[in-house]
Design an enzyme around this catalytic site. Structure first.
Site, PDB file in Angstrom:
ATOM      1  N   ASP A 132       0.826  -1.212   0.000  1.00 22.74           N
ATOM      2  CA  ASP A 132       0.000   0.000   0.000  1.00 22.74           C
ATOM      3  C   ASP A 132       0.860   1.260   0.000  1.00 22.74           C
ATOM      4  O   ASP A 132       1.990   1.260   0.481  1.00 22.74           O
ATOM      5  CB  ASP A 132      -0.899  -0.022   1.249  1.00 22.74           C
ATOM      6  CG  ASP A 132      -2.068   0.942   1.127  1.00 22.74           C
ATOM      7  OD1 ASP A 132      -2.319   1.455   0.012  1.00 22.74           O
ATOM      8  OD2 ASP A 132      -2.735   1.192   2.147  1.00 22.74           O
TER       9      ASP A 132
ATOM     10  N   ARG B 215       0.117   7.658  -2.571  1.00 18.30           N
ATOM     11  CA  ARG B 215       0.576   8.725  -1.658  1.00 18.30           C
ATOM     12  C   ARG B 215       2.046   9.026  -1.864  1.00 18.30           C
ATOM     13  O   ARG B 215       2.470  10.173  -1.818  1.00 18.30           O
ATOM     14  CB  ARG B 215       0.302   8.337  -0.203  1.00 18.30           C
ATOM     15  CG  ARG B 215      -1.090   8.729   0.269  1.00 18.30           C
ATOM     16  CD  ARG B 215      -1.448   8.026   1.536  1.00 18.30           C
ATOM     17  NE  ARG B 215      -1.727   6.625   1.267  1.00 18.30           N
ATOM     18  CZ  ARG B 215      -1.598   5.651   2.156  1.00 18.30           C
ATOM     19  NH1 ARG B 215      -1.152   5.920   3.370  1.00 18.30           N
ATOM     20  NH2 ARG B 215      -1.895   4.416   1.835  1.00 18.30           N
TER      21      ARG B 215
ATOM     22  N   SER C 280      -7.136  -5.272  -6.090  1.00 21.14           N
ATOM     23  CA  SER C 280      -8.294  -5.827  -5.393  1.00 21.14           C
ATOM     24  C   SER C 280      -9.556  -5.712  -6.246  1.00 21.14           C
ATOM     25  O   SER C 280      -9.589  -4.960  -7.227  1.00 21.14           O
ATOM     26  CB  SER C 280      -8.506  -5.094  -4.057  1.00 21.14           C
ATOM     27  OG  SER C 280      -9.151  -3.867  -4.290  1.00 21.14           O
TER      28      SER C 280
ATOM     29  N   ASN D 112     -10.476  -2.192  -6.637  1.00 19.53           N
ATOM     30  CA  ASN D 112      -9.601  -1.259  -7.363  1.00 19.53           C
ATOM     31  C   ASN D 112     -10.134  -0.858  -8.742  1.00 19.53           C
ATOM     32  O   ASN D 112      -9.652   0.095  -9.343  1.00 19.53           O
ATOM     33  CB  ASN D 112      -8.181  -1.833  -7.500  1.00 19.53           C
ATOM     34  CG  ASN D 112      -7.388  -1.796  -6.202  1.00 19.53           C
ATOM     35  OD1 ASN D 112      -6.469  -2.584  -5.998  1.00 19.53           O
ATOM     36  ND2 ASN D 112      -7.742  -0.872  -5.302  1.00 19.53           N
TER      37      ASN D 112
ATOM     38  N   ARG E 170       1.602  -5.024   6.040  1.00 19.22           N
ATOM     39  CA  ARG E 170       0.981  -3.958   5.246  1.00 19.22           C
ATOM     40  C   ARG E 170       1.846  -2.716   5.365  1.00 19.22           C
ATOM     41  O   ARG E 170       2.233  -2.323   6.472  1.00 19.22           O
ATOM     42  CB  ARG E 170      -0.431  -3.648   5.720  1.00 19.22           C
ATOM     43  CG  ARG E 170      -1.117  -2.611   4.833  1.00 19.22           C
ATOM     44  CD  ARG E 170      -2.549  -2.339   5.211  1.00 19.22           C
ATOM     45  NE  ARG E 170      -3.180  -1.537   4.165  1.00 19.22           N
ATOM     46  CZ  ARG E 170      -4.388  -1.717   3.683  1.00 19.22           C
ATOM     47  NH1 ARG E 170      -5.149  -2.669   4.151  1.00 19.22           N
ATOM     48  NH2 ARG E 170      -4.870  -0.942   2.729  1.00 19.22           N
TER      49      ARG E 170
ATOM     50  N   ARG F 186      -5.410  -1.842   8.232  1.00 18.61           N
ATOM     51  CA  ARG F 186      -6.619  -2.496   7.717  1.00 18.61           C
ATOM     52  C   ARG F 186      -6.229  -3.790   7.025  1.00 18.61           C
ATOM     53  O   ARG F 186      -5.106  -3.932   6.549  1.00 18.61           O
ATOM     54  CB  ARG F 186      -7.287  -1.607   6.650  1.00 18.61           C
ATOM     55  CG  ARG F 186      -8.153  -0.529   7.152  1.00 18.61           C
ATOM     56  CD  ARG F 186      -8.988   0.043   5.986  1.00 18.61           C
ATOM     57  NE  ARG F 186      -8.158   0.592   4.922  1.00 18.61           N
ATOM     58  CZ  ARG F 186      -7.632   1.808   4.948  1.00 18.61           C
ATOM     59  NH1 ARG F 186      -7.805   2.601   5.973  1.00 18.61           N
ATOM     60  NH2 ARG F 186      -6.900   2.240   3.935  1.00 18.61           N
TER      61      ARG F 186
ATOM     62  N   SER G   4      -8.445  -5.164   4.531  1.00 16.27           N
ATOM     63  CA  SER G   4      -8.956  -4.974   3.170  1.00 16.27           C
ATOM     64  C   SER G   4      -9.297  -6.276   2.436  1.00 16.27           C
ATOM     65  O   SER G   4      -9.041  -6.409   1.234  1.00 16.27           O
ATOM     66  CB  SER G   4      -7.944  -4.162   2.344  1.00 16.27           C
ATOM     67  OG  SER G   4      -7.716  -2.914   2.940  1.00 16.27           O
TER      68      SER G   4
HETATM   69  C1  FPP Z   1      -1.637   0.257  -3.387  1.00 21.17           C
HETATM   70  O1  FPP Z   1      -1.251   1.604  -3.356  1.00 21.17           O
HETATM   71  C2  FPP Z   1      -1.072  -0.421  -4.525  1.00 21.17           C
HETATM   72  C3  FPP Z   1      -1.782  -0.933  -5.561  1.00 21.17           C
HETATM   73  C4  FPP Z   1      -3.245  -0.850  -5.668  1.00 21.17           C
HETATM   74  C5  FPP Z   1      -1.097  -1.574  -6.693  1.00 21.17           C
HETATM   75  C6  FPP Z   1       0.026  -2.491  -6.383  1.00 21.17           C
HETATM   76  C7  FPP Z   1       0.776  -2.684  -7.627  1.00 21.17           C
HETATM   77  C8  FPP Z   1       2.125  -2.661  -7.737  1.00 21.17           C
HETATM   78  C9  FPP Z   1       3.066  -2.591  -6.604  1.00 21.17           C
HETATM   79  C10 FPP Z   1       2.681  -2.649  -9.095  1.00 21.17           C
HETATM   80  C11 FPP Z   1       3.205  -3.848  -9.680  1.00 21.17           C
HETATM   81  C12 FPP Z   1       2.828  -5.143  -9.129  1.00 21.17           C
HETATM   82  C13 FPP Z   1       3.293  -6.301  -9.651  1.00 21.17           C
HETATM   83  C14 FPP Z   1       2.929  -7.594  -9.028  1.00 21.17           C
HETATM   84  C15 FPP Z   1       4.191  -6.297 -10.798  1.00 21.17           C
HETATM   85  P1  FPP Z   1      -2.351   2.741  -3.509  1.00 21.17           P
HETATM   86  O2  FPP Z   1      -2.381   3.150  -4.939  1.00 21.17           O
HETATM   87  O3  FPP Z   1      -3.630   2.261  -2.939  1.00 21.17           O
HETATM   88  O4  FPP Z   1      -1.725   3.868  -2.633  1.00 21.17           O
HETATM   89  P2  FPP Z   1      -2.516   5.005  -1.855  1.00 21.17           P
HETATM   90  O5  FPP Z   1      -3.250   4.328  -0.749  1.00 21.17           O
HETATM   91  O6  FPP Z   1      -1.406   5.864  -1.371  1.00 21.17           O
HETATM   92  O7  FPP Z   1      -3.400   5.686  -2.844  1.00 21.17           O
END
Ligand code: FPP
Length: 248
Positions: free
Chosen positions: A26, A30, A71, A74, A194, A200, A202
């Site tokens: 996560d 940000r 998810s 998402n 996490r 969380r 999630s």
């Molecule tokens: C959560 O951060 C991250 C994701 C929803 C995407 C995870 C994907 C990767 C790390 C990229 C590549 C993965 C692979 C397996 C190649 P967020 O966007 O929810 O962050 P935020 O809470 O700060 O908005």
């Protein structure tokens, strides 16, 4: 407390490495926003961290790593971000696939596949097939994964088996449920991590995490280094896990 029903459970003494670590990656968004960068830049940097953490895992005694990449919720993100993430998954499979095959990594994907583009589904199935006989390390990537969705799909399949007369309702055991989850054949996670200071779950592995230890770290995923990972794994080693039983 009830000690659970699975024979997999046994009291483990402090000192052991977690065999199976699952990570909620996560904070990409940000990380990017706080630098005035587009969110996708955070996901790109996050993909670099995936490479680094996968590589660091076997040396830490880890045999299974499960990563929450996308998810079922998402899809609500802006279309450009969803498309960008899907592109990153394709790129990761194309760029890293050969190396994962060569390094003895068995790759699995969990989550509902039908909503993903056909070419991405084919890439995923291809990498799973190419790595099916690998045993050195197990990487599982959750794409379009939601714990409730997984349990719902498993329940439907079990109900269909009952309707077809293949089993009775009384014959359904925890093992039946496990065998119908996307994670069938995988051990339960010992440690769930996490990043980004969010406390969380999630919907990540709700059935499988019944006896998992949790660790929450402040760093956003793009800043999460192999050193931080090693620290968390070592911290896990000092916990005594009782699985509802009493220490001996
Ligand atoms: C959560 O951060 C991250 C994701 C929803 C995407 C995870 C994907 C990767 C790390 C990229 C590549 C993965 C692979 C397996 C190649 P967020 O966007 O929810 O962050 P935020 O809470 O700060 O908005």
């Amino acid at each position: 407390m009830h000690s659970g029903t699975s024979s997999k459970l046994a009291i483990s003494q402090p000192g052991g490495a977690p065999a199976h670590v699952a990570i909620i990656m996560d904070g990409n968004g940000r990380w990017a926003s706080s630098r005035g960068l587009p969110r996708l830049q955070g996901h790109r940097r996050g993909a670099d961290r995936v490479r680094e953490i996968v590589e660091a895992s076997p040396d830490l005694g880890i045999t299974h790593l499960t990563l929450f990449a996308f998810s079922t919720e998402n899809w609500k993100r802006p279309a450009a971000e969803v498309i960008g993430l899907m592109r990153l998954f394709r790129r990761y499979i194309k760029k890293e696939g050969a190396r994962l095959v060569a390094e003895g990594v068995r790759v699995r994907f969990i989550g509902g596949r039908e909503r993903l583009d056909a070419d991405l589904q084919a890439l995923m199935a291809g990498l799973e097939a190419q790595t099916r006989t690998n045993t050195r390390f197990n990487l599982t990537v959750a794409v379009n994964y939601g714990g409730r969705d997984e349990i719902l799909r498993a329940t439907r399949r079990i109900a269909e088996a009952v309707r077809a007369g293949e089993m009775t309702a009384e014959e359904i055991t925890p093992a039946t449920i496990e065998a119908h989850l996307d994670t069938a054949g995988l051990p339960d996670p010992d440690l769930i991590l996490r990043t980004s200071g969010e406390y969380r779950v999630s919907g990540f592995l709700p059935w499988q995490s019944a006896y998992s230890e949790y660790a929450f770290v402040e760093a956003c995923w793009p800043d999460f280094t192999a050193e931080m990972f090693a620290q968390q794994v070592q911290g896990f080693g000092s916990r005594e896990r009782r699985f509802g039983a009493v220490a001996g």
